[in-house]
Design a protein around this motif. Sequence first.
Motif, short mmCIF file in Angstrom:
data_model
loop_
_atom_site.label_atom_id
_atom_site.label_comp_id
_atom_site.label_asym_id
_atom_site.label_seq_id
_atom_site.Cartn_x
_atom_site.Cartn_y
_atom_site.Cartn_z
N HIS A 135 1.16 3.89 -3.05
CA HIS A 135 0.77 5.29 -2.81
C HIS A 135 1.90 6.24 -3.24
CE1 HIS A 135 -0.99 8.78 -0.90
NE2 HIS A 135 0.16 8.99 -0.30
N LEU A 136 3.14 5.93 -2.87
CA LEU A 136 4.27 6.78 -3.24
C LEU A 136 4.43 6.87 -4.75
CD1 LEU A 136 6.89 5.64 -0.57
CD2 LEU A 136 5.78 7.88 -0.70
N GLY B 2 0.79 -1.22 0.00
CA GLY B 2 0.00 0.00 0.00
C GLY B 2 0.82 1.27 0.00
N LYS B 3 1.81 1.33 0.88
CA LYS B 3 2.61 2.56 0.99
C LYS B 3 3.41 2.80 -0.28
CE LYS B 3 6.05 4.94 3.77
NZ LYS B 3 6.90 4.91 4.94
N THR B 4 4.02 1.74 -0.82
CA THR B 4 4.81 1.89 -2.04
C THR B 4 3.93 2.29 -3.21
OG1 THR B 4 6.36 0.22 -1.24
CG2 THR B 4 6.40 0.71 -3.60
N THR C 5 1.37 11.78 -10.09
CA THR C 5 0.56 13.00 -10.00
C THR C 5 1.47 14.22 -9.95
OG1 THR C 5 -1.16 11.80 -8.84
CG2 THR C 5 -1.19 14.19 -8.66
N SER D 98 2.02 6.41 -7.05
CA SER D 98 0.90 7.16 -7.63
C SER D 98 1.01 8.66 -7.33
CB SER D 98 -0.44 6.61 -7.17
OG SER D 98 -0.58 6.66 -5.79
N VAL D 99 1.46 9.01 -6.15
CA VAL D 99 1.68 10.43 -5.83
C VAL D 99 2.78 10.99 -6.73
CG1 VAL D 99 2.58 12.00 -4.05
CG2 VAL D 99 0.81 10.34 -3.47
#
Length: 66
Positions: free
Chosen positions: A49-50, A45-47, A56, A52-53
């Motif tokens: 998220h990083l 999850g954290k990876t 963006t 995808s951020v």
Amino acid sequence: MSHLGQKIKDARKQKGLSQEELADSAKVSLRTIQRIETNKNEPRGKTLHLISVSYTHLTLPTNREV
């Protein structure tokens, strides 16, 4: 395993990024990106998220007109 690694690779290439550039931007190791893209590891999850951020952040306009 899912095809998430291929989707991440396709998105990276579409943005014209190297694996190293994506890793630097997402603040993860190059090895992590390599293993995700070859489906040797599925991102947690954290990876995810990083990453995808990072995508963006990399697509935001750099010159804002006022």
